[in-house]
Design an enzyme around this catalytic site. Structure first.
Site, PDB file in Angstrom:
ATOM      1  N   GLY A  36       5.131  31.718  -2.901  1.00 49.91           N
ATOM      2  CA  GLY A  36       3.717  31.367  -2.852  1.00 49.91           C
ATOM      3  C   GLY A  36       3.105  31.271  -1.476  1.00 49.91           C
ATOM      4  O   GLY A  36       1.903  31.024  -1.344  1.00 49.91           O
TER       5      GLY A  36
ATOM      6  N   GLU B  35      11.768  31.662  -2.952  1.00 50.18           N
ATOM      7  CA  GLU B  35      11.564  32.920  -3.686  1.00 50.18           C
ATOM      8  C   GLU B  35      10.310  33.627  -3.176  1.00 50.18           C
ATOM      9  O   GLU B  35       9.362  33.835  -3.930  1.00 50.18           O
ATOM     10  CB  GLU B  35      11.392  32.627  -5.184  1.00 50.18           C
ATOM     11  CG  GLU B  35      12.533  31.872  -5.829  1.00 50.18           C
ATOM     12  CD  GLU B  35      12.178  31.362  -7.231  1.00 50.18           C
ATOM     13  OE1 GLU B  35      10.981  31.354  -7.601  1.00 50.18           O
ATOM     14  OE2 GLU B  35      13.100  30.973  -7.964  1.00 50.18           O
TER      15      GLU B  35
ATOM     16  N   CYS C 133     -12.986  54.868 -15.690  1.00 45.35           N
ATOM     17  CA  CYS C 133     -14.147  54.497 -16.502  1.00 45.35           C
ATOM     18  C   CYS C 133     -14.140  53.005 -16.820  1.00 45.35           C
ATOM     19  O   CYS C 133     -13.957  52.597 -17.977  1.00 45.35           O
ATOM     20  CB  CYS C 133     -14.151  55.305 -17.784  1.00 45.35           C
ATOM     21  SG  CYS C 133     -13.922  57.046 -17.436  1.00 45.35           S
ATOM     22  N   GLU C 134     -14.245  52.190 -15.805  1.00 42.48           N
ATOM     23  CA  GLU C 134     -14.350  50.732 -15.927  1.00 42.48           C
ATOM     24  C   GLU C 134     -15.197  50.266 -14.751  1.00 42.48           C
ATOM     25  O   GLU C 134     -14.987  50.723 -13.629  1.00 42.48           O
ATOM     26  CB  GLU C 134     -12.971  50.055 -15.769  1.00 42.48           C
ATOM     27  CG  GLU C 134     -11.920  50.400 -16.763  1.00 42.48           C
ATOM     28  CD  GLU C 134     -12.038  49.654 -18.084  1.00 42.48           C
ATOM     29  OE1 GLU C 134     -12.869  48.725 -18.188  1.00 42.48           O
ATOM     30  OE2 GLU C 134     -11.306  50.035 -19.009  1.00 42.48           O
TER      31      GLU C 134
ATOM     32  N   ARG D 176      -5.121  44.611  -7.860  1.00 41.64           N
ATOM     33  CA  ARG D 176      -5.468  43.247  -7.438  1.00 41.64           C
ATOM     34  C   ARG D 176      -6.971  42.954  -7.394  1.00 41.64           C
ATOM     35  O   ARG D 176      -7.397  41.909  -7.866  1.00 41.64           O
ATOM     36  CB  ARG D 176      -4.800  42.909  -6.101  1.00 41.64           C
ATOM     37  CG  ARG D 176      -3.329  42.520  -6.285  1.00 41.64           C
ATOM     38  CD  ARG D 176      -2.638  42.091  -5.002  1.00 41.64           C
ATOM     39  NE  ARG D 176      -3.455  41.384  -4.062  1.00 41.64           N
ATOM     40  CZ  ARG D 176      -3.742  40.068  -4.105  1.00 41.64           C
ATOM     41  NH1 ARG D 176      -3.261  39.320  -5.045  1.00 41.64           N
ATOM     42  NH2 ARG D 176      -4.506  39.527  -3.183  1.00 41.64           N
TER      43      ARG D 176
ATOM     44  N   TYR E  69      -7.758  40.106 -10.005  1.00 38.71           N
ATOM     45  CA  TYR E  69      -7.954  38.762  -9.421  1.00 38.71           C
ATOM     46  C   TYR E  69      -9.212  38.651  -8.559  1.00 38.71           C
ATOM     47  O   TYR E  69      -9.369  37.654  -7.866  1.00 38.71           O
ATOM     48  CB  TYR E  69      -6.777  38.402  -8.499  1.00 38.71           C
ATOM     49  CG  TYR E  69      -5.393  38.589  -9.024  1.00 38.71           C
ATOM     50  CD1 TYR E  69      -5.004  38.029 -10.242  1.00 38.71           C
ATOM     51  CD2 TYR E  69      -4.437  39.278  -8.287  1.00 38.71           C
ATOM     52  CE1 TYR E  69      -3.702  38.178 -10.688  1.00 38.71           C
ATOM     53  CE2 TYR E  69      -3.141  39.414  -8.727  1.00 38.71           C
ATOM     54  CZ  TYR E  69      -2.774  38.866  -9.930  1.00 38.71           C
ATOM     55  OH  TYR E  69      -1.490  38.998 -10.361  1.00 38.71           O
TER      56      TYR E  69
ATOM     57  N   GLY F  20       7.717  36.514  -2.044  1.00 40.36           N
ATOM     58  CA  GLY F  20       7.466  37.929  -2.282  1.00 40.36           C
ATOM     59  C   GLY F  20       6.426  38.391  -1.278  1.00 40.36           C
ATOM     60  O   GLY F  20       6.716  39.033  -0.274  1.00 40.36           O
TER      61      GLY F  20
ATOM     62  N   TYR G  31       2.460  43.176  -4.975  1.00 35.76           N
ATOM     63  CA  TYR G  31       1.628  43.285  -6.177  1.00 35.76           C
ATOM     64  C   TYR G  31       0.683  44.487  -6.096  1.00 35.76           C
ATOM     65  O   TYR G  31      -0.437  44.448  -6.579  1.00 35.76           O
ATOM     66  CB  TYR G  31       0.869  41.964  -6.417  1.00 35.76           C
ATOM     67  CG  TYR G  31       1.804  40.782  -6.394  1.00 35.76           C
ATOM     68  CD1 TYR G  31       2.670  40.555  -7.459  1.00 35.76           C
ATOM     69  CD2 TYR G  31       1.881  39.939  -5.291  1.00 35.76           C
ATOM     70  CE1 TYR G  31       3.580  39.507  -7.416  1.00 35.76           C
ATOM     71  CE2 TYR G  31       2.787  38.890  -5.240  1.00 35.76           C
ATOM     72  CZ  TYR G  31       3.633  38.679  -6.306  1.00 35.76           C
ATOM     73  OH  TYR G  31       4.533  37.650  -6.262  1.00 35.76           O
TER      74      TYR G  31
HETATM   75  C1  LIG Z   1       5.750  35.416  -8.524  1.00 36.27           C
HETATM   76  C2  LIG Z   1       6.778  34.414  -8.271  1.00 36.27           C
HETATM   77  C3  LIG Z   1       7.274  34.220  -6.979  1.00 36.27           C
HETATM   78  C4  LIG Z   1       6.750  34.955  -5.755  1.00 36.27           C
HETATM   79  O1  LIG Z   1       5.496  34.510  -5.354  1.00 36.27           O
HETATM   80  P1  LIG Z   1       4.857  35.010  -3.967  1.00 36.27           P
HETATM   81  O2  LIG Z   1       3.503  34.434  -3.970  1.00 36.27           O
HETATM   82  O3  LIG Z   1       4.838  36.490  -3.983  1.00 36.27           O
HETATM   83  O4  LIG Z   1       5.711  34.477  -2.869  1.00 36.27           O
HETATM   84  C5  LIG Z   1       8.313  33.321  -6.817  1.00 36.27           C
HETATM   85  N1  LIG Z   1       8.823  32.611  -7.862  1.00 36.27           N
HETATM   86  C6  LIG Z   1       8.352  32.770  -9.115  1.00 36.27           C
HETATM   87  C7  LIG Z   1       8.965  31.991 -10.206  1.00 36.27           C
HETATM   88  C8  LIG Z   1       7.318  33.663  -9.358  1.00 36.27           C
HETATM   89  O5  LIG Z   1       6.847  33.801 -10.600  1.00 36.27           O
END
Ligand SMILES: *Cc1c(COP(=O)(O)O)cnc(C)c1O
Length: 404
Positions: free
Chosen positions: A233, A268, A338-339, A307, A311, A270, A367
């Site tokens: 996150g 975790e 077509c959106e 995205r 969002y 991303g 993403y």
């Molecule tokens: C999507 C997700 C992440 C990664 O989130 P980022 O914002 O990309 O760092 C980590 N853990 C879980 C459980 C997720 O669903």
């Protein structure tokens, strides 16, 4: 990413040359940028010495995962597809965690057979299912339980996951019950408490609240968790104004938390590893006059990069070639789908563009491709990886034959 000349380059490679050679649209990633981001991440969290499990759903390209594995990262997966891919990319099972609210029997069975580090369960029913399968396989399975800490991550509603109205994790009372249940189980080895409160979090305050909640709950459970999985996150800079999550501050808060809790930390991430490393190169098909603005109709569309439509996310768009022309225009960058939501950005003060010019949508590493689809029966685009002087095709453009 030096762009002293008027031609935009990605690690020394002219975007124009890439487009001529490979056609458009192209997702292009810089390995150098990924490494810089990761090193910075590691440096900031050095004192915590976390296990970093890359969130595969942010970018699931096989070759990128291989590179990420080589850099020592584990994986956070949310489906059997991602799990198989992570394993095939050389990521070790004991560095893989499995998240998600709806893991099927098949997925759980496979994850247990592969002896991954943790299955992070998100409901009572799931824990019972894991226990049942473990018993059948005559195994003891390592699990985590995901807590819903009821924290507002102060991010976009669509990517907030830690509030009590969200489907993720279990609330405090259930959490405590499930800890007690797992303690008594012969086939479950409860090793982890996991949380993930949302994505693109720019302020440490929600994390601080989250850590406070964890401290209280851990006390109540009176259980030693070997791992605390804090999820991902961490927010990144999408505006080129250096506003991103202060990792140092977050690290400091976790260090404080660790005074009372000796658990090993798992992250975790991303987006914070791969988000800024990706560029979507697209060519202008037509320019059409509209009401008080001109439409720039690109060959990339919402199916390629979702995205903004999904969002309302804002991504910078820059021209591949800067011009001396002083004329400034109001443009809306749109795709051919077509959106009405198939638009990327409306912007004032853009340099005057011409049909067939190239533009670049920035910071699409996370993403981006992983959320793409074949909507409107459009083929998936090509992905390139810039590895110093080398330009590597890491996924081919789909052909018409692939689709029909
Ligand atoms: C999507 C997700 C992440 C990664 O989130 P980022 O914002 O990309 O760092 C980590 N853990 C879980 C459980 C997720 O669903």
């Amino acid at each position: 990413m030096k762009n002293s000349s008027r031609e935009f380059r990605i690690d020394g490679h002219k975007v124009k040359t890439l487009a001529q050679k490979y056609s458009t649209p192209i997702y292009c990633y810089s390995l150098k940028k990924i490494k810089t981001k990761l090193n910075n991440f590691k440096k900031n969290f050095k004192k915590i010495n976390p296990l970093i499990c890359f969130s595969v759903k942010s970018n699931s390209n096989k070759f990128l995962l291989k590179e990420i594995g080589k850099l020592g990262l584990g994986a956070d997966v949310v489906s059997i597809g991602e799990l198989v891919r992570a394993l095939n990319s050389g990521i070790k099972p004991n560095q893989i965690v499995f998240s998600g609210v709806g893991k099927t029997v098949n997925e759980i069975d496979y994850a247990i057979r592969k002896k991954i580090l943790l299955i992070n369960a998100e409901s009572k029913s799931e824990i019972l299912e894991i226990e049942k399968i473990a018993k059948y396989q005559k195994k003891i399975v390592n699990i985590g339980i995901r807590l819903n800490p009821n924290i507002d991550a102060e991010t976009l509603n669509q990517i907030s996951t830690g509030k009590k109205e969200n489907k993720f994790g279990v609330l405090e009372k259930t959490f405590i019950n499930l800890v007690n249940y797992s303690k008594k189980s012969k086939n479950l080895n409860l090793r982890c408490l996991s949380v993930h409160i949302g994505s693109q979090i720019l302020n440490v305050k929600p994390y601080q609240k989250m850590l406070n909640v964890l401290e209280k709950i851990i006390k109540k459970t009176n259980y030693h968790f070997e791992y605390i999985d804090l999820g991902g996150g961490m927010g990144i800079d999408y505006k080129n104004n250096n506003k991103e999550l202060d990792l140092k501050k977050y690290s400091f808060l976790i260090k404080k938390f660790q005074i009372k809790n000796t658990s090993k930390i798992i992250f975790e991430p991303g987006r914070s590893i791969i988000g800024n490393s990706g560029f979507l190169i697209s060519k202008i098909i037509y320019i059409k006059e509209g009401h008080k603005k001109d439409f720039i109709i690109l060959d990339a569309a919402m199916n390629d990069f979702m995205r903004p439509a999904l969002y309302k996310a804002t991504h910078r768009i820059i021209p591949a070639q800067k011009k001396n022309n002083k004329t400034r225009k109001i443009y809306e960058f749109v795709g051919p789908i077509c959106e009405s939501t198939d638009k990327f950005l409306t912007t004032k003060n853009f340099q005057k563009l011409n049909e067939k010019d190239l533009i670049i949508i920035c910071d699409v590493g996370a993403y981006g491709m992983s959320l793409s689809s074949n909507y409107n029966l459009r083929p998936k685009v090509m992905e390139l990886l810039i590895k110093n002087s080398e330009v590597k095709i890491i996924s081919k453009r789909q052909t018409l034959n692939d689709l029909i």
